[in-house]
Write a protein that holds these residues in place. Structure first.
Motif, PDB file in Angstrom:
ATOM      1  N   ALA A 150       0.823  -1.205   0.000  1.00  0.00           N
ATOM      2  CA  ALA A 150       0.000   0.000   0.000  1.00  0.00           C
ATOM      3  C   ALA A 150       0.859   1.259   0.000  1.00  0.00           C
ATOM      4  O   ALA A 150       0.527   2.252  -0.661  1.00  0.00           O
ATOM      5  N   ASP A 151       1.964   1.243   0.736  1.00  0.00           N
ATOM      6  CA  ASP A 151       2.877   2.388   0.726  1.00  0.00           C
ATOM      7  C   ASP A 151       3.432   2.628  -0.679  1.00  0.00           C
ATOM      8  O   ASP A 151       3.500   3.767  -1.159  1.00  0.00           O
ATOM      9  N   GLU A 152       3.845   1.547  -1.338  1.00  0.00           N
ATOM     10  CA  GLU A 152       4.439   1.685  -2.664  1.00  0.00           C
ATOM     11  C   GLU A 152       3.413   2.197  -3.673  1.00  0.00           C
ATOM     12  O   GLU A 152       3.704   3.063  -4.498  1.00  0.00           O
ATOM     13  N   PHE A 153       2.193   1.668  -3.600  1.00  0.00           N
ATOM     14  CA  PHE A 153       1.122   2.137  -4.474  1.00  0.00           C
ATOM     15  C   PHE A 153       0.846   3.617  -4.244  1.00  0.00           C
ATOM     16  O   PHE A 153       0.684   4.392  -5.199  1.00  0.00           O
ATOM     17  N   ALA A 154       0.792   4.039  -2.973  1.00  0.00           N
ATOM     18  CA  ALA A 154       0.513   5.441  -2.657  1.00  0.00           C
ATOM     19  C   ALA A 154       1.565   6.353  -3.267  1.00  0.00           C
ATOM     20  O   ALA A 154       1.243   7.420  -3.809  1.00  0.00           O
ATOM     21  N   GLY A 155       2.841   5.942  -3.201  1.00  0.00           N
ATOM     22  CA  GLY A 155       3.894   6.737  -3.815  1.00  0.00           C
ATOM     23  C   GLY A 155       3.713   6.862  -5.314  1.00  0.00           C
ATOM     24  O   GLY A 155       3.876   7.951  -5.883  1.00  0.00           O
TER      25      GLY A 155
END
Length: 251
Positions: A150-155
């Protein structure tokens, strides 16, 4: 995470960085179809949540209700996101970037993980009381795979490569990465006191390299309406901040 997926025999599928970026780009393509081409930052993340995706969101005192350092939570069957009051940008405008990232993080759970919790008709497939959220975003150092994805997608959603690379070119005059040796010549000495206490009031050891990189990319963070930390991480992910030598390719 509220529901223990492994305890119920469900594993979060691995996703490559390219797959995650493609999922984020698909959401932005849908936004462009509805509202016109995205030609400059920032990404209108609230419109993405409520106009492109079938989500609603609001604010609540999640840290009191759920305990611990909670930033966000999502209910899949309700299609609803709550963000902790401490990140409400109307009350704390300096935290606008952290708010944007938290909302994008919860959107990521919807895009990447809802099939683990809902069947094709939108009904819950895992046991739960319906009152507690399906996934809780906590500010912890040990983050499970579902949170890292989820962190990577948000970035990628807030700082897509096709917007960030031209902005980098505007900042540096070229497409090449910058190594830490070069940064030492470009960034004036900065007192590391700003990193002695983090946004959650927790003491942390100041990292001079991190500090130097975040100071250098402050203007980009402002353009994309994200935190300096989020911008630094995305530039590292794209190989534009490097220690020395040639950046490694994105897997």
């Amino acid at each position: 995470m509220v529901v223990d997926l492994l305890a119920q025999g469900i594993e979060v599928p691995p996703l490559s960085s390219r797959q995650i970026a493609a999922e984020a780009d698909a959401v932005l393509a849908e936004y462009a179809m509805r509202f016109g081409p995205i030609t400059k930052p920032p990404i209108e993340i609230e419109d993405v949540a409520t106009s492109v995706l079938p989500l609603t969101f609001g604010f609540s005192d999640l840290q009191s209700q759920l305990g611990g350092r909670v930033h966000g939570a999502i209910w899949f069957s309700r299609q609803h996101i709550l963000i902790d009051d401490a990140l409400n940008p109307d009350r704390f405008p300096d935290l606008l970037g952290r708010y944007h990232f938290t909302l994008a993080h919860e959107i990521a759970h919807w895009q990447l993980h809802r099939f683990l919790f809902l069947d094709e008709d939108g009904h819950a497939v895992l046991y739960g009381d319906g009152e507690m959220p399906d996934v809780i975003c906590r500010k912890d150092h040990a983050r499970p795979l579902i949170e890292r994805q989820a962190d990577e997608f948000a970035g990628c959603l807030l700082m897509p490569e096709w917007l960030l690379r031209p902005a980098w070119r505007g900042l540096t005059g070229g497409d090449e990465p910058i190594c830490d040796r070069q940064l030492r010549e470009l960034v004036p000495p900065v007192e590391p006191i700003r990193f002695l206490i983090d946004a959650d009031g927790v003491e942390v050891e100041p990292d001079p390299i991190r500090l130097m990189r975040e100071v250098f990319c402050e203007s980009l963070a402002d353009q994309f309406a994200v935190s300096d930390e989020a911008m630094r991480i995305q530039l590292e992910y794209l190989g534009l901040f490097v220690t020395e030598g040639t950046p490694r390719p994105v897997p």
